[in-house]
Design a protein around this motif. Sequence first.
Motif, PDB file in Angstrom:
ATOM      1  N   VAL A   1     -16.907  -0.719  42.347  1.00 34.14           N
ATOM      2  CA  VAL A   1     -15.837  -0.634  43.324  1.00 34.14           C
ATOM      3  C   VAL A   1     -14.501  -1.009  42.695  1.00 34.14           C
ATOM      4  O   VAL A   1     -14.436  -1.572  41.598  1.00 34.14           O
ATOM      5  N   GLU A   2     -13.446  -0.711  43.441  1.00 26.73           N
ATOM      6  CA  GLU A   2     -12.101  -1.191  43.117  1.00 26.73           C
ATOM      7  C   GLU A   2     -11.559  -1.874  44.370  1.00 26.73           C
ATOM      8  O   GLU A   2     -11.402  -1.238  45.419  1.00 26.73           O
ATOM      9  N   VAL A   3     -11.288  -3.175  44.264  1.00 22.24           N
ATOM     10  CA  VAL A   3     -10.790  -3.950  45.395  1.00 22.24           C
ATOM     11  C   VAL A   3      -9.634  -4.823  44.924  1.00 22.24           C
ATOM     12  O   VAL A   3      -9.695  -5.428  43.851  1.00 22.24           O
ATOM     13  N   SER A   4      -8.582  -4.850  45.711  1.00 22.46           N
ATOM     14  CA  SER A   4      -7.419  -5.685  45.416  1.00 22.46           C
ATOM     15  C   SER A   4      -6.913  -5.470  43.991  1.00 22.46           C
ATOM     16  O   SER A   4      -6.517  -6.418  43.313  1.00 22.46           O
ATOM     17  N   GLY A   5      -6.968  -4.220  43.533  1.00 26.55           N
ATOM     18  CA  GLY A   5      -6.487  -3.893  42.201  1.00 26.55           C
ATOM     19  C   GLY A   5      -7.442  -4.219  41.082  1.00 26.55           C
ATOM     20  O   GLY A   5      -7.109  -4.024  39.898  1.00 26.55           O
ATOM     21  N   LYS A   6      -8.637  -4.722  41.400  1.00 22.49           N
ATOM     22  CA  LYS A   6      -9.634  -5.059  40.392  1.00 22.49           C
ATOM     23  C   LYS A   6     -10.815  -4.099  40.492  1.00 22.49           C
ATOM     24  O   LYS A   6     -11.289  -3.790  41.570  1.00 22.49           O
ATOM     25  N   MET A   7     -11.281  -3.637  39.331  1.00 19.34           N
ATOM     26  CA  MET A   7     -12.372  -2.675  39.286  1.00 19.34           C
ATOM     27  C   MET A   7     -13.576  -3.300  38.574  1.00 19.34           C
ATOM     28  O   MET A   7     -13.425  -3.951  37.537  1.00 19.34           O
ATOM     29  N   GLY A   8     -14.773  -3.094  39.139  1.00 17.72           N
ATOM     30  CA  GLY A   8     -15.961  -3.643  38.497  1.00 17.72           C
ATOM     31  C   GLY A   8     -17.197  -3.457  39.352  1.00 17.72           C
ATOM     32  O   GLY A   8     -17.150  -2.908  40.458  1.00 17.72           O
ATOM     33  N   THR A   9     -18.326  -3.922  38.820  1.00 21.66           N
ATOM     34  CA  THR A   9     -19.611  -3.856  39.512  1.00 21.66           C
ATOM     35  C   THR A   9     -19.799  -5.110  40.361  1.00 21.66           C
ATOM     36  O   THR A   9     -19.581  -6.228  39.875  1.00 21.66           O
ATOM     37  N   VAL A  10     -20.191  -4.940  41.609  1.00 21.93           N
ATOM     38  CA  VAL A  10     -20.378  -6.073  42.517  1.00 21.93           C
ATOM     39  C   VAL A  10     -21.622  -6.847  42.100  1.00 21.93           C
ATOM     40  O   VAL A  10     -22.720  -6.296  42.035  1.00 21.93           O
ATOM     41  N   LYS A  11     -21.433  -8.141  41.815  1.00 24.89           N
ATOM     42  CA  LYS A  11     -22.541  -9.002  41.422  1.00 24.89           C
ATOM     43  C   LYS A  11     -23.015  -9.900  42.560  1.00 24.89           C
ATOM     44  O   LYS A  11     -24.196 -10.233  42.653  1.00 24.89           O
TER      45      LYS A  11
ATOM     46  N   THR B   1     -15.926 -12.482  46.658  1.00 25.23           N
ATOM     47  CA  THR B   1     -16.749 -11.404  46.108  1.00 25.23           C
ATOM     48  C   THR B   1     -16.660 -11.477  44.583  1.00 25.23           C
ATOM     49  O   THR B   1     -15.565 -11.559  44.026  1.00 25.23           O
ATOM     50  N   GLU B   2     -17.802 -11.471  43.940  1.00 23.15           N
ATOM     51  CA  GLU B   2     -17.847 -11.568  42.477  1.00 23.15           C
ATOM     52  C   GLU B   2     -18.057 -10.183  41.867  1.00 23.15           C
ATOM     53  O   GLU B   2     -18.981  -9.469  42.237  1.00 23.15           O
ATOM     54  N   LEU B   3     -17.181  -9.818  40.929  1.00 25.50           N
ATOM     55  CA  LEU B   3     -17.279  -8.550  40.218  1.00 25.50           C
ATOM     56  C   LEU B   3     -17.518  -8.809  38.729  1.00 25.50           C
ATOM     57  O   LEU B   3     -17.162  -9.868  38.204  1.00 25.50           O
ATOM     58  N   SER B   4     -18.081  -7.817  38.070  1.00 23.99           N
ATOM     59  CA  SER B   4     -18.161  -7.802  36.613  1.00 23.99           C
ATOM     60  C   SER B   4     -17.414  -6.555  36.152  1.00 23.99           C
ATOM     61  O   SER B   4     -17.836  -5.436  36.446  1.00 23.99           O
ATOM     62  N   ASP B   5     -16.270  -6.743  35.469  1.00 23.35           N
ATOM     63  CA  ASP B   5     -15.431  -5.590  35.143  1.00 23.35           C
ATOM     64  C   ASP B   5     -15.994  -4.808  33.968  1.00 23.35           C
ATOM     65  O   ASP B   5     -17.082  -5.109  33.444  1.00 23.35           O
ATOM     66  N   LEU B   6     -15.249  -3.782  33.519  1.00 21.81           N
ATOM     67  CA  LEU B   6     -15.746  -2.884  32.470  1.00 21.81           C
ATOM     68  C   LEU B   6     -15.955  -3.601  31.141  1.00 21.81           C
ATOM     69  O   LEU B   6     -16.682  -3.113  30.283  1.00 21.81           O
ATOM     70  N   SER B   7     -15.298  -4.756  30.962  1.00 20.04           N
ATOM     71  CA  SER B   7     -15.479  -5.548  29.748  1.00 20.04           C
ATOM     72  C   SER B   7     -16.504  -6.658  29.943  1.00 20.04           C
ATOM     73  O   SER B   7     -16.606  -7.569  29.120  1.00 20.04           O
TER      74      SER B   7
ATOM     75  N   PHE C   1     -18.095   8.292  34.042  1.00 14.80           N
ATOM     76  CA  PHE C   1     -17.094   7.853  33.065  1.00 14.80           C
ATOM     77  C   PHE C   1     -17.424   8.325  31.648  1.00 14.80           C
ATOM     78  O   PHE C   1     -16.559   8.856  30.935  1.00 14.80           O
ATOM     79  N   GLN C   2     -18.669   8.156  31.219  1.00 16.32           N
ATOM     80  CA  GLN C   2     -19.035   8.593  29.866  1.00 16.32           C
ATOM     81  C   GLN C   2     -19.004  10.109  29.763  1.00 16.32           C
ATOM     82  O   GLN C   2     -18.583  10.671  28.743  1.00 16.32           O
ATOM     83  N   TYR C   3     -19.431  10.779  30.805  1.00 12.07           N
ATOM     84  CA  TYR C   3     -19.433  12.238  30.843  1.00 12.07           C
ATOM     85  C   TYR C   3     -18.015  12.790  30.719  1.00 12.07           C
ATOM     86  O   TYR C   3     -17.754  13.705  29.923  1.00 12.07           O
ATOM     87  N   GLN C   4     -17.089  12.233  31.453  1.00 10.07           N
ATOM     88  CA  GLN C   4     -15.720  12.721  31.413  1.00 10.07           C
ATOM     89  C   GLN C   4     -15.109  12.533  30.020  1.00 10.07           C
ATOM     90  O   GLN C   4     -14.409  13.423  29.510  1.00 10.07           O
ATOM     91  N   ALA C   5     -15.384  11.403  29.382  1.00 10.53           N
ATOM     92  CA  ALA C   5     -14.864  11.161  28.035  1.00 10.53           C
ATOM     93  C   ALA C   5     -15.519  12.089  27.007  1.00 10.53           C
ATOM     94  O   ALA C   5     -14.845  12.633  26.123  1.00 10.53           O
ATOM     95  N   ASP C   6     -16.835  12.294  27.122  1.00  5.65           N
ATOM     96  CA  ASP C   6     -17.551  13.149  26.163  1.00  5.65           C
ATOM     97  C   ASP C   6     -17.039  14.584  26.204  1.00  5.65           C
ATOM     98  O   ASP C   6     -16.912  15.237  25.160  1.00  5.65           O
ATOM     99  N   MET C   7     -16.763  15.087  27.398  1.00 11.82           N
ATOM    100  CA  MET C   7     -16.353  16.484  27.517  1.00 11.82           C
ATOM    101  C   MET C   7     -14.993  16.743  26.870  1.00 11.82           C
ATOM    102  O   MET C   7     -14.750  17.826  26.337  1.00 11.82           O
ATOM    103  N   LYS C   8     -14.105  15.771  26.902  1.00 14.69           N
ATOM    104  CA  LYS C   8     -12.811  15.952  26.235  1.00 14.69           C
ATOM    105  C   LYS C   8     -13.006  16.210  24.742  1.00 14.69           C
ATOM    106  O   LYS C   8     -12.404  17.125  24.155  1.00 14.69           O
ATOM    107  N   ARG C   9     -13.845  15.421  24.126  1.00 16.09           N
ATOM    108  CA  ARG C   9     -14.098  15.590  22.686  1.00 16.09           C
ATOM    109  C   ARG C   9     -14.877  16.871  22.414  1.00 16.09           C
ATOM    110  O   ARG C   9     -14.542  17.636  21.484  1.00 16.09           O
ATOM    111  N   ASN C  10     -15.917  17.131  23.204  1.00 14.86           N
ATOM    112  CA  ASN C  10     -16.768  18.294  22.954  1.00 14.86           C
ATOM    113  C   ASN C  10     -15.998  19.607  23.095  1.00 14.86           C
ATOM    114  O   ASN C  10     -16.185  20.536  22.314  1.00 14.86           O
ATOM    115  N   VAL C  11     -15.118  19.704  24.098  1.00 13.66           N
ATOM    116  CA  VAL C  11     -14.340  20.927  24.296  1.00 13.66           C
ATOM    117  C   VAL C  11     -13.345  21.108  23.160  1.00 13.66           C
ATOM    118  O   VAL C  11     -13.145  22.227  22.662  1.00 13.66           O
ATOM    119  N   LYS C  12     -12.728  20.008  22.709  1.00 16.97           N
ATOM    120  CA  LYS C  12     -11.799  20.097  21.569  1.00 16.97           C
ATOM    121  C   LYS C  12     -12.518  20.630  20.330  1.00 16.97           C
ATOM    122  O   LYS C  12     -12.014  21.540  19.641  1.00 16.97           O
TER     123      LYS C  12
END
Length: 281
Positions: A138-148, A155-161, A249-260
């Motif tokens: 989710v993205e809540v209050s400007g913070k993005m992450g997985t709800v733990k 509410t406790e989140l774990s972000d992309l890092s 997310f991984q799919y969108q990044a992979d396609m940029k490289r693969n199409v190039k």
Amino acid sequence: MLETILNYELYNGITVADLFDEEFLLSVLGSFAGALTLLIIGLFFAGWARRRIRRIPETYKRMDATLFNFLSNIARYAIIAFTVLFILNSFGVQTTSIAALIGAMGIAIGLALQGTLSNVAAGVMIILFRPFKVSDFVEVSGKMGTVKDISLNFTELSDLSNVQVIVPNSQVWGNIITNYSTNPKRRAEWVFGVSYDADLKLAEKVIRDTIMGDPRSLTDPEPFFQVNNLGDFSVDFLARAWVKSEDYFQYQADMKRNVKVALDQAGVEIPFPTQTLINHD
């Protein structure tokens, strides 16, 4: 004088002399032992009830674990409070006066902790209406992450890092909530620019075949590939394809490289901004 002191009434007919009476002391110790036993039993039953309620979603998969975590805490505190009041009542303490005192203290504490209570109220709304649940991204209050975890206060989140993010519930419920996990599919979108001299049919075929050749690409709903814009330096293709939400997310990044890479191999030029300087001397 000594007789007056010994006959002095301490509480409810109990005198100072009674404190030195063996039978009275044994009776008091017995009462305390009984009260301690009741307290231990109450605490044990409160913990047992909490665990049982929390395990209900394990048996009935359609039930939301977040709601039952909330209900289990309420059940635990309710059983403990009932046990304490029962013990006090058994000692002859007027529990009605205690309830009134607790109510007055509750009002005073509520005025002092308005911010905390707003978090609790927001936590109740989150748990009841369930805009998201544990494990959602989710993205809540400007913070993005997985709800733990979702508690009454935060509410406790774990972000992309994989960093822990604690968001007060009042800031969650009072702001826009974006839940990326609610729908099983998401649409990925890219813009690929090719040279004005490029073969547009070939370019479109390369882009389509590269993206749809990936096993993560879904054919339903229908994908979209089409020239979308004639830019200053390039002809822009808009590509849209659907994928499972967990792969997005991984799919969108992979396609940029693969199409190039695929466009380079097909000899389709991908232009970059240039400037022409003309010297009139």
